[in-house]
Design a protein around this motif. Structure first.
Motif, short mmCIF file in Angstrom:
data_model
loop_
_atom_site.label_atom_id
_atom_site.label_comp_id
_atom_site.label_asym_id
_atom_site.label_seq_id
_atom_site.Cartn_x
_atom_site.Cartn_y
_atom_site.Cartn_z
N GLY A 27 0.88 -1.32 0.01
CA GLY A 27 -0.11 0.00 0.05
C GLY A 27 0.61 1.19 0.09
N LEU A 28 2.03 1.21 0.34
CA LEU A 28 2.99 2.47 0.36
C LEU A 28 3.74 2.31 -0.99
CD1 LEU A 28 4.77 1.94 3.75
CD2 LEU A 28 2.84 3.55 3.18
N PRO A 29 4.02 3.47 -1.40
CA PRO A 29 4.86 3.64 -2.98
C PRO A 29 6.14 2.78 -2.95
CG PRO A 29 4.50 5.77 -1.85
CD PRO A 29 4.10 4.83 -0.81
N VAL A 30 6.25 2.42 -4.03
CA VAL A 30 7.53 1.46 -4.32
C VAL A 30 8.26 2.01 -5.33
CG1 VAL A 30 6.26 -0.76 -3.69
CG2 VAL A 30 6.29 -0.01 -6.12
N VAL A 31 9.48 1.54 -5.23
CA VAL A 31 10.82 1.82 -6.43
C VAL A 31 10.04 0.91 -7.78
CG1 VAL A 31 12.87 1.69 -7.03
CG2 VAL A 31 12.47 2.44 -4.75
N MET A 41 20.32 -5.89 -8.49
CA MET A 41 20.13 -6.38 -7.17
C MET A 41 20.56 -7.89 -7.16
SD MET A 41 18.91 -5.45 -4.17
CE MET A 41 18.02 -4.08 -4.58
N LEU A 42 20.48 -8.50 -8.30
CA LEU A 42 21.00 -10.12 -8.39
C LEU A 42 22.28 -10.24 -8.60
CD1 LEU A 42 17.87 -11.72 -10.25
CD2 LEU A 42 18.78 -12.34 -8.03
N ASP A 43 23.06 -9.41 -9.00
CA ASP A 43 24.67 -9.51 -9.08
C ASP A 43 25.33 -10.31 -8.19
OD1 ASP A 43 26.80 -8.89 -10.61
OD2 ASP A 43 27.38 -7.35 -9.20
N GLY A 44 26.03 -11.32 -8.56
CA GLY A 44 26.71 -12.06 -7.75
C GLY A 44 25.87 -13.48 -6.91
N VAL A 45 24.61 -13.42 -7.12
CA VAL A 45 23.70 -14.39 -6.81
C VAL A 45 23.63 -15.64 -7.74
CG1 VAL A 45 21.38 -15.01 -6.28
CG2 VAL A 45 22.14 -12.67 -5.76
N ALA A 74 11.24 -2.25 -2.13
CA ALA A 74 11.44 -1.52 -0.64
C ALA A 74 12.55 -0.74 -0.92
CB ALA A 74 11.91 -2.66 0.27
N GLY A 75 13.24 -0.65 -1.78
CA GLY A 75 14.40 0.66 -1.67
C GLY A 75 15.45 0.16 -1.12
N CYS A 76 15.81 -1.01 -1.33
CA CYS A 76 17.31 -1.42 -0.81
C CYS A 76 18.24 -1.22 -1.82
CB CYS A 76 17.19 -2.93 -0.43
SG CYS A 76 15.92 -3.60 0.72
N ARG A 77 19.62 -0.97 -1.41
CA ARG A 77 20.66 -1.30 -2.29
C ARG A 77 21.26 -2.74 -2.39
NH1 ARG A 77 21.92 2.84 1.86
NH2 ARG A 77 21.91 5.22 0.87
N PRO A 78 21.83 -2.76 -3.61
CA PRO A 78 22.46 -3.98 -4.01
C PRO A 78 23.17 -4.80 -3.01
CG PRO A 78 22.51 -2.38 -5.82
CD PRO A 78 22.26 -1.59 -4.61
N GLY A 79 23.15 -5.78 -2.65
CA GLY A 79 24.10 -6.75 -1.75
C GLY A 79 23.21 -7.24 -0.59
N GLY A 139 14.99 0.32 7.94
CA GLY A 139 13.58 0.14 7.45
C GLY A 139 13.56 -0.62 5.99
N VAL A 140 14.17 -0.51 5.32
CA VAL A 140 13.89 -1.09 3.69
C VAL A 140 14.27 -2.43 3.91
CG1 VAL A 140 14.39 1.19 2.66
CG2 VAL A 140 16.28 -0.39 2.97
N LEU A 141 15.39 -2.84 4.90
CA LEU A 141 15.62 -4.19 4.84
C LEU A 141 14.25 -5.09 5.58
CD1 LEU A 141 19.29 -4.71 6.02
CD2 LEU A 141 18.04 -5.80 3.72
N GLY A 142 13.86 -4.55 6.61
CA GLY A 142 12.71 -5.01 7.23
C GLY A 142 11.56 -5.18 6.31
N ARG A 143 11.17 -4.11 5.55
CA ARG A 143 10.16 -4.02 4.51
C ARG A 143 10.44 -4.90 3.27
NH1 ARG A 143 8.46 0.71 0.28
NH2 ARG A 143 6.46 0.06 -0.07
N ALA A 144 11.61 -5.28 2.86
CA ALA A 144 11.85 -6.29 2.00
C ALA A 144 11.40 -7.63 2.40
CB ALA A 144 13.33 -6.17 1.56
#
Length: 296
Positions: A27-31, A41-45, A74-79, A139-144
């Motif tokens: 319900g909140l805005p997403v990236v 985001m998948l780099d190295g996976v 959620a707005g996380c950075r890669p990794g 915040g963004v990790l918990g949301r992810a």
């Protein structure tokens, strides 16, 4: 449930609306999850499409690719994918009882605790204001994680999720403690409650007695003391208080004496900024045990 990348140039508003229509989002805005953001985001996976678990209540297939998409939203950075993926897999272990947590009429939310050197590597905060607002990574990790479990598990309010009121921690809950090896723990939590010692310079009893009262309180409020034995409660103690709580068996015994029944399992976390304010995370009466996974 799976979802697909959006076109480059898709606005936040359009991406949010489109994904919500497909049952993805909180319900909140997403990236906007463009192909470029998703792949970064998948780099190295390795093997991003391997099925690593199934997530209740609809038992969708958990893959690194879907986790990466939710990390973008959620707005996380890669990794961060290995961490969020480990937390999601931990939540799928039988003792956590994710089916119950995701479908209960109660307020249970999935909380995440990150431990060890990975805390500083990912820019998490284990100090003042760590539960926000403020610390971006927390915040963004918990949301992810919340988005992952919701999207993959097929959580829909009023359909598969029957929480009478729910609670803000269902948007995401992540705290950190710097000590120990790199690991992540998931907990079913009923909320947060502040606990204060009796004095500014308290003796041990002035710390332990209020904590024991806090541990006993959920049993009194739940109307069923026998249900307490099935939950796990957590205490978050700031550094200047944590050193005074050495004997958790004594603390549990005090809480048992106050309640007249066992109070379940107890986890103590050392985190927070300066001060003597402590935090109690009540467990979920439906029955859940925390699960920890180490990180490479």
């Amino acid at each position: 449930m799976t979802f697909s990348p959006v076109p480059i140039g898709c606005t936040v508003e359009d991406a949010t609306t489109s994904l919500l229509a497909d049952g993805v989002g909180d319900g909140l805005p997403v990236v906007p999850p463009t192909v470029e953001r998703w792949e970064r985001m998948l780099d190295g996976v390795a093997d991003p499409d391997a099925v690593l678990a199934v997530v209740p209540p609809l038992f969708g297939e958990l893959t690194a690719r879907t986790v990466a998409g939710c990390c973008v939203l959620a707005g996380c950075r890669p990794g961060v994918v290995p961490l969020v993926l480990a937390a999601a897999r931990a939540a799928c272990e039988p003792e956590f009882n994710l089916l119950g947590v995701q479908t209960t009429t109660g307020t249970a939310a999935v909380g995440m605790i990150v431990h060890g050197p990975v805390v500083s590597r990912l820019g998490l905060s284990s100090s003042t204001g760590m539960l926000g607002p403020g610390p971006h990574a927390n915040g963004v990790l918990g949301r992810a994680l919340a988005l992952t479990l919701s999207a993959v598990g097929g959580v829909t309010a009023g359909v598969t999720s029957m929480a009478t009121t729910a609670q803000p921690a269902r948007y995401g809950f992540c705290l950190a403690e710097s000590g120990g090896a790199s690991a992540v723990t998931v907990l079913a939590i009923g909320g947060t409650a502040e606990v204060l010692p009796r004095d500014d310079l308290p003796a041990p009893d002035d710390v332990l007695d209020p904590l024991a009262d806090a541990l006993a309180a959920p049993g009194r409020a739940a109307g069923g003391l026998d249900r307490m034995a099935e939950c796990e409660q957590t205490l978050v103690l700031p550094p200047e208080i944590a050193g005074r709580v050495r004997d958790t068996d004594d603390l549990l015994a005090r809480a048992h004496a106050r309640l007249g029944a066992p109070v379940g399992a107890l986890r103590v976390v050392e985190a927070g900024g300066p001060g003597v304010k402590m935090l109690h995370l009540p467990g979920w009466m439906g029955g859940s045990r925390g699960v920890t996974r180490t990180l490479g």
